[in-house]
Motif scaffolding. Sequence first.
Motif, PDB file in Angstrom:
ATOM      1  N   PRO A  49      74.124  47.160  52.956  1.00  0.00           N
ATOM      2  CA  PRO A  49      74.511  48.558  53.250  1.00  0.00           C
ATOM      3  C   PRO A  49      73.791  49.575  52.372  1.00  0.00           C
ATOM      4  O   PRO A  49      73.463  50.677  52.842  1.00  0.00           O
ATOM      5  N   LEU A  50      73.524  49.224  51.130  1.00  0.00           N
ATOM      6  CA  LEU A  50      72.813  50.154  50.262  1.00  0.00           C
ATOM      7  C   LEU A  50      71.366  50.342  50.714  1.00  0.00           C
ATOM      8  O   LEU A  50      70.813  51.450  50.610  1.00  0.00           O
ATOM      9  N   ARG A  51      70.771  49.291  51.230  1.00  0.00           N
ATOM     10  CA  ARG A  51      69.399  49.409  51.717  1.00  0.00           C
ATOM     11  C   ARG A  51      69.348  50.377  52.898  1.00  0.00           C
ATOM     12  O   ARG A  51      68.399  51.177  53.026  1.00  0.00           O
ATOM     13  N   SER A  59      63.331  49.340  47.255  1.00  0.00           N
ATOM     14  CA  SER A  59      63.860  47.977  47.264  1.00  0.00           C
ATOM     15  C   SER A  59      64.418  47.607  45.897  1.00  0.00           C
ATOM     16  O   SER A  59      65.511  47.037  45.785  1.00  0.00           O
ATOM     17  N   ARG A  60      63.679  47.982  44.855  1.00  0.00           N
ATOM     18  CA  ARG A  60      64.181  47.696  43.510  1.00  0.00           C
ATOM     19  C   ARG A  60      65.406  48.541  43.197  1.00  0.00           C
ATOM     20  O   ARG A  60      66.356  48.062  42.569  1.00  0.00           O
ATOM     21  N   LEU A  86      79.709  38.356  40.975  1.00  0.00           N
ATOM     22  CA  LEU A  86      78.478  38.979  40.503  1.00  0.00           C
ATOM     23  C   LEU A  86      77.317  38.731  41.462  1.00  0.00           C
ATOM     24  O   LEU A  86      76.670  39.666  41.937  1.00  0.00           O
ATOM     25  N   VAL A  87      77.048  37.458  41.752  1.00  0.00           N
ATOM     26  CA  VAL A  87      75.895  37.122  42.593  1.00  0.00           C
ATOM     27  C   VAL A  87      76.183  37.437  44.061  1.00  0.00           C
ATOM     28  O   VAL A  87      75.382  38.075  44.754  1.00  0.00           O
ATOM     29  N   GLY A  88      77.358  36.983  44.544  1.00  0.00           N
ATOM     30  CA  GLY A  88      77.691  37.247  45.939  1.00  0.00           C
ATOM     31  C   GLY A  88      77.882  38.721  46.219  1.00  0.00           C
ATOM     32  O   GLY A  88      77.462  39.232  47.268  1.00  0.00           O
ATOM     33  N   GLY A  89      78.529  39.431  45.278  1.00  0.00           N
ATOM     34  CA  GLY A  89      78.712  40.867  45.474  1.00  0.00           C
ATOM     35  C   GLY A  89      77.396  41.607  45.525  1.00  0.00           C
ATOM     36  O   GLY A  89      77.212  42.521  46.334  1.00  0.00           O
ATOM     37  N   SER A  90      76.454  41.220  44.676  1.00  0.00           N
ATOM     38  CA  SER A  90      75.131  41.860  44.706  1.00  0.00           C
ATOM     39  C   SER A  90      74.458  41.658  46.056  1.00  0.00           C
ATOM     40  O   SER A  90      73.850  42.584  46.620  1.00  0.00           O
ATOM     41  N   THR A  91      74.565  40.441  46.580  1.00  0.00           N
ATOM     42  CA  THR A  91      73.932  40.135  47.868  1.00  0.00           C
ATOM     43  C   THR A  91      74.567  40.922  49.007  1.00  0.00           C
ATOM     44  O   THR A  91      73.879  41.506  49.852  1.00  0.00           O
ATOM     45  N   LEU A  92      75.904  40.941  49.021  1.00  0.00           N
ATOM     46  CA  LEU A  92      76.612  41.604  50.119  1.00  0.00           C
ATOM     47  C   LEU A  92      76.451  43.120  50.074  1.00  0.00           C
ATOM     48  O   LEU A  92      76.416  43.774  51.120  1.00  0.00           O
TER      49      LEU A  92
END
Length: 486
Positions: free
Chosen positions: A108-110, A129-130, A98-104
């Motif tokens: 690319p999404l940005r 950004s949000r 959950l946390v690591g996947g969000s960070t990784l």
Amino acid sequence: MAVFPVSLASPSSRGKWDDRIPPILRPLVRAYLLGYASSVAPRLLALLLQHVTVARRRRKQATTAHDAPDGQPFLSSLQRILRGGLDWQRFPTFCAALVGGSTLLELPLRRVFDKLAKNLSDIARRSRSRLTTWFASFIAAWLSLQLLQSKQTPSFTDTVADPEDVAGAPPRTVRYAGRTLDLTLFAVTRALDVIGGELWHRRKLRRQAAGGWTAAEAAVSRLTDPAIFALSSGLVMWTWIYLPSRLPRAYAKWIGFAAAVDARLVKALQACRDGTILYGQDTGAAPLLGSMCADLGMPRVWGDPAVSIPFRCDIVHMGTSPSCEHHAAGRFARSFRWALATYLPLNLALVWRNPSLAGLRRALVSAARSSAFLGTFIALFYYGVCLARTRLGPRLLGTGPAARQTLDSGVCIAAGCALCGWSILLEQPARRKDVALFVAPRAMATFLPRRYAAGKQWRETLAFAASTAVVFAGFFGGLLVGVLGK
């Protein structure tokens, strides 16, 4: 607005243990270790307490050296707990995903949103950004919850015969969903709190700027969290009495332990509601409370609904006192001592890291307030029951068998449920929201089945993913900030 960090940070702001871990992976590692600790530590503590209790009992009973407690079962249980936390389908891996996947996923999404920025509206461009955080969190939450849901457990599987009833056909295994329901409702509750809090905060700023912020609106701000807790805890207590299967087993067991009530009294209240016990009629239910009266040293006839209309409050008081007020005060005193034995060591443990006289004073006051809150909760519940069935109820509804049946078939419990939750006003204002958001998901769960068809699981996954994305994109609690290294 806080977002997940993807850039390098100075080593001086990090703990030495993770200096060699790439910054982009640090949230993942921290989340996994935190999830492992929160998953394993309670089991280790329970195992240790159980081992110490058994060892003491055996030492008292031992007569020879051969009776010494064997440490092998303890070691095997210890290994099973430590290894179980490493299962890839358990909570630690979920936290990391959950946390690591969000960070990784955010990096690319940005880049994708930056490329699309020219085609976005001004509002969307300012909020990209949000939006990036929301989408990254949504995807990570969806996949991580599916990881937890993929684990099969006996309580969520049934073996049934073939519906076509073919001779010799082997039985088939039917899998149900619902293992992660409590986690999903926790996320939904937090998301609703984020959305509601943000909307109310904006309204407050607008009203204050216009000079129209009223005392009534200020009172709403102060009482919202206590009201949520009072409503939620009332629903939980009602469910615990009449529909206990809708509560998590461990949670229902803890409520029963705190309430310290004879199970026969609870069954009698359930029987009054479903018509098994009818005042003035012999339905064969007399032995239920009659045996309880005998155990408490009271006449058996007091528990016979055909004779005693209604059964006396002495039974509700479990023989402590005929006075409802004296019983409520005694409940408060006993519950306060019991709660203090739990809260005080925890508060002192927090002070131990940085001991000071002021810290010790705060720990004592905090433990006393929390104990008073729990003690008052239990006392108000019991007194609410007595208030409805003995003090006020007969004055309003009458004293005949039908009125007494109405009071004992739900009105008395509803009164206790309505009163008990307002004990939250004794807690520190800063803790009221946390306590309310702890109970609210359990209250929401009482309206939902603990198990449901696996084909509908996508709805729960969607609710969890959307709610988690709202929480991650909208705010970061102190715990999440520590995990992400913000």
